[in-house]
Scaffold this motif. Structure first.
Motif, short mmCIF file in Angstrom:
data_model
loop_
_atom_site.label_atom_id
_atom_site.label_comp_id
_atom_site.label_asym_id
_atom_site.label_seq_id
_atom_site.Cartn_x
_atom_site.Cartn_y
_atom_site.Cartn_z
N LEU A 161 -42.19 15.44 -18.43
CA LEU A 161 -43.45 14.57 -17.97
C LEU A 161 -44.16 15.42 -17.04
N VAL A 162 -45.35 15.99 -17.65
CA VAL A 162 -46.06 17.23 -16.59
C VAL A 162 -46.55 16.27 -15.39
N GLN A 163 -46.89 15.27 -15.41
CA GLN A 163 -47.55 14.72 -14.07
C GLN A 163 -46.46 13.64 -13.77
N GLY A 164 -45.45 14.67 -13.03
CA GLY A 164 -44.28 13.85 -12.33
C GLY A 164 -44.53 12.92 -11.30
N SER A 165 -45.49 13.06 -10.75
CA SER A 165 -46.09 12.17 -9.61
C SER A 165 -45.94 10.74 -10.22
N LEU A 166 -46.42 10.61 -11.61
CA LEU A 166 -46.48 9.13 -11.94
C LEU A 166 -45.27 8.55 -12.07
N LEU A 167 -44.00 9.28 -12.27
CA LEU A 167 -42.66 8.57 -12.37
C LEU A 167 -42.22 8.27 -10.91
N LYS A 168 -42.75 9.11 -9.93
CA LYS A 168 -42.39 8.85 -8.50
C LYS A 168 -43.06 7.62 -7.94
N LYS A 169 -44.50 7.46 -8.55
CA LYS A 169 -45.15 6.42 -8.18
C LYS A 169 -44.30 5.12 -8.71
N VAL A 170 -43.99 5.01 -9.79
CA VAL A 170 -43.61 4.02 -10.69
C VAL A 170 -42.27 3.55 -9.89
N LEU A 171 -41.38 4.47 -9.38
CA LEU A 171 -40.10 3.99 -8.69
C LEU A 171 -40.62 3.34 -7.44
N GLU A 172 -41.60 4.07 -6.79
CA GLU A 172 -42.11 3.42 -5.37
C GLU A 172 -42.37 2.11 -5.54
N LEU A 212 -41.87 -2.29 -17.36
CA LEU A 212 -42.47 -0.90 -17.43
C LEU A 212 -42.57 -0.40 -18.94
N LEU A 213 -43.54 0.35 -19.22
CA LEU A 213 -43.64 1.00 -20.63
C LEU A 213 -44.17 2.37 -20.30
N LEU A 214 -43.55 3.59 -20.54
CA LEU A 214 -44.19 5.00 -20.60
C LEU A 214 -43.89 5.30 -22.11
N ARG A 215 -45.20 5.47 -22.64
CA ARG A 215 -45.12 5.72 -24.29
C ARG A 215 -44.81 7.10 -24.64
N SER A 216 -43.98 7.40 -25.46
CA SER A 216 -43.63 8.80 -25.88
C SER A 216 -44.72 9.61 -25.96
N GLU A 217 -45.82 9.26 -26.53
CA GLU A 217 -46.86 10.25 -26.49
C GLU A 217 -47.33 10.69 -25.10
N GLY A 218 -47.07 10.01 -24.12
CA GLY A 218 -47.58 10.31 -23.00
C GLY A 218 -46.85 11.61 -22.32
N PHE A 219 -45.64 11.89 -23.13
CA PHE A 219 -44.74 13.17 -22.55
C PHE A 219 -45.00 14.32 -23.28
N GLU A 220 -45.03 15.34 -22.71
CA GLU A 220 -45.31 16.85 -23.12
C GLU A 220 -44.24 16.91 -24.03
N ASN A 274 -45.24 16.53 -5.64
CA ASN A 274 -46.16 15.62 -6.19
C ASN A 274 -46.66 16.26 -7.29
N ASP A 275 -46.75 17.63 -7.35
CA ASP A 275 -47.42 18.46 -8.54
C ASP A 275 -46.33 19.02 -9.64
N ASP A 276 -44.96 18.44 -9.24
CA ASP A 276 -43.83 19.02 -10.08
C ASP A 276 -43.97 18.48 -11.46
N ILE A 277 -43.41 19.11 -12.44
CA ILE A 277 -43.00 18.71 -13.84
C ILE A 277 -41.65 17.95 -13.87
N ILE A 278 -41.43 16.72 -14.30
CA ILE A 278 -39.97 16.29 -14.17
C ILE A 278 -39.44 15.99 -15.59
N THR A 279 -38.51 16.44 -15.79
CA THR A 279 -37.77 16.29 -17.09
C THR A 279 -36.53 15.42 -16.86
N ILE A 280 -36.17 14.32 -17.59
CA ILE A 280 -35.24 13.49 -17.54
C ILE A 280 -34.27 13.87 -18.90
#
Lengths: 14, 257
Positions: free
Chosen positions: B6-17, B50-58, B84-90
């Motif tokens: 997920l290039v916009q890793g901040s989204l996942l941070k915000k989801v968890l918060e 929660l839904l994060l669609r697969s197309e939204g991931f790099e 906040n600018d990091d790329i997050i990979t799960i």
């Protein structure tokens, strides 16, 4: 008296 | 094998918060559709979907459907360590009892990985049909957050009423009462500042402000919020996640016994 029912009252479990 | 970048890793941070205070533990489900979660709060009157669609991931690799039980507070602790600018990979291997969160700084000069233990969670999954609602209100998410916060200093519950005149948020408490009316307002400079009301039937429902205040933790995810109401049914409070999906909160109304 008002009451909150659990969501299982409205939606079925899958 | 699972690998979601997920290039916009901040989204996942915000989801968890936005969900960690409502729900303690939850199963994240991974399939070809996307990364999703459905969980109820401990009293079973509120639910987050929660839904994060697969197309939204790099990059999205999910070889088989996988359900990963996570403690959301622990997950939030780990994601707080991502910039906040990091790329997050799960990442997770089949059959593994851990998940790895990898954080890459935008310039690739810092790469971290955090491994978290998974847990077995017996969760009840509810089938929520797509429904027609009596009234749908779209308004700035910051405005909704402000209203819930302000009213909770006066009372414990809010009555949300939608009529032709607009949407009214009312509360009563020991010190007095408050009413806030928002009228439809589409003549604004930015579309996200608009309040739009679609009403088929007038609606009036009462909710616990404790929960609506939990929902407004999702405000940083979206500049608008959509509140869908039908008489005697749970409300849906939806925050869209740019191009990717949504966080939806369902809350049972307080009804006469």
């Amino acid at each position: 008296m008002r009451r909150q029912f659990p969501l299982t009252f409205y939606f079925a479990m899958t | 094998m699972l690998e979601l970048r997920l290039v916009q890793g901040s989204l996942l941070k915000k989801v968890l918060e936005s969900i960690k205070e409502l729900v303690n533990d939850a199963n994240f489900d991974c399939s070809s559709t996307g990364f999703s979660l459905q969980a109820m709060d401990s009293s079973h009157v509120a639910l987050v979907a929660l839904l994060l669609r697969s197309e939204g991931f790099e990059h999205y690799r999910c070889d088989r459907n996988l359900s990963m039980g996570m403690n959301l507070n622990n997950m939030a602790k780990m994601l707080k360590c991502a910039g906040n600018d990091d790329i997050i990979t799960i990442k997770a291997d089949d059959g593994s009892d851990t998940v790895t969160f990898m954080f890459e700084s935008p310039t690739q000069d810092k790469i971290s990985d955090f491994e978290m233990k998974l847990m077995d969670i017996d969760s009840e999954h509810l089938g929520i049909p797509e429904a027609e609602y009596d009234a749908i209100v779209r308004m700035p998410s910051a405005e909704f957050a402000r209203i819930c916060k302000d009213l909770s200093s006066i009372g414990d519950t809010v009555v949300i009423s939608v009529t032709k005149e607009g949407v009214k948020f009312s509360t009563k408490g020991d010190i007095g009462a408050a009413n806030i009316v928002c009228r439809q307002n589409t003549t604004v400079d930015k579309p996200d500042d608009a309040t739009v009301i679609e009403m088929k039937e007038p609606v009036s429902l009462q909710f616990a402000l404790r929960y609506t205040n939990f929902f407004t933790k999702a405000t940083p995810l979206s500049s608008t919020v959509t509140i869908s109401l039908s008489n005697e049914l749970p409300v849906v409070v939806e925050y869209k996640i740019a191009e990717m999906g949504y966080v939806r909160f369902y809350l049972a109304p307080k009804i006469e016994e």
